[in-house]
Design an enzyme around this catalytic site. Structure first.
Site: not given
Ligand code: C5J
Length: 218
Positions: A23, A71, A129, A132, A162
């Site tokens: 991410d 994400e 995706k 998470k 994530c």
């Molecule tokens: C991830 C989030 N990538 N913090 N997403 O950690 O919402």
């Protein structure tokens, strides 16, 4: 290959190892993104970008498979649970609403893109995706099995959300996981440090952790 790590040396075969870049998208790393809209200070995340790049470069030079995740949700939000949608709106960062970088957390929008300086190249995998964890509703496990992957090296954000969720999913599926401590970040450093402790405790209950220089030599 063996490298120094906590709680003890991490051993892996480069041909059976993949790098996970979790991410590293504008939404979590740039001003005006989802992360900042949720009320976070993004400086911890911005600080790791050069180290993530150094790990990606090392893996490219050593022919280690590279897998990027993002994400985000389908434009009709059919893959976004009502609960996640409701909570995002309550926090003033409504998934699917128009934000500073296009529709918030929607695939293909500006905010969903991987940072230019870390951009994927031909031969890398890119996984979209909706959760998470990177295994949930994706082809990740099939990609790893098809490529004979047994070990995973983790970089990306955010450590306790994530990254750690994916490490837990991978551990339950039998993959050996190494988290690169200074190539992962949480918005709050205490969350990051707590995650490292949770991963490598009890004889690598979820996996190993180490600084990037132990892998890259830089
Ligand atoms: C991830 C989030 N990538 N913090 N997403 O950690 O919402």
């Amino acid at each position: 290959m063996k490298i120094n790590a906590k709680p003890y040396e991490f051993e892996f075969d480069e041909k059976k190892t993949a790098l996970m870049v979790i991410d590293m998208q504008r939404d979590f790393c740039e001003h005006g993104g989802f992360g900042e809209m949720l009320g976070n200070d993004i400086s911890e995340v911005v600080n790791i970008i050069p180290t993530v790049k150094s790990v990606i470069d090392y893996c490219r030079e050593n022919n280690i498979l590279i897998i990027y995740t993002r994400e985000g949700h389908l434009p009709d939000l059919s893959d976004c649970p009502e609960s996640k949608l409701r909570r995002s709106k309550k926090q003033g960062a409504g998934i699917g609403d128009v934000g500073p970088m296009g529709r918030i957390m929607v695939r293909g929008e500006k905010g969903n893109a991987i940072l230019d300086e870390l951009a994927p190249q031909d031969g890398d995998y890119e996984i979209d995706k909706c959760g998470k964890g990177s295994f949930y509703k994706t082809d990740l496990e099939k990609i790893l099995r098809d490529n004979g992957i047994e070990s995973l090296i983790f970089t990306g954000v955010t450590t306790h959300v994530c990254v750690q969720t994916t490490i837990r999913e991978a551990n339950d599926r039998g993959f050996e996981c190494l988290m690169i401590e200074d190539a992962c970040a949480a918005y709050d450093r205490n969350d990051h440090l707590a995650s490292i402790k949770m991963i490598n405790q009890q004889g690598a209950i979820f996996g190993w952790t180490t600084p990037a220089e132990e892998l890259t030599g830089k």
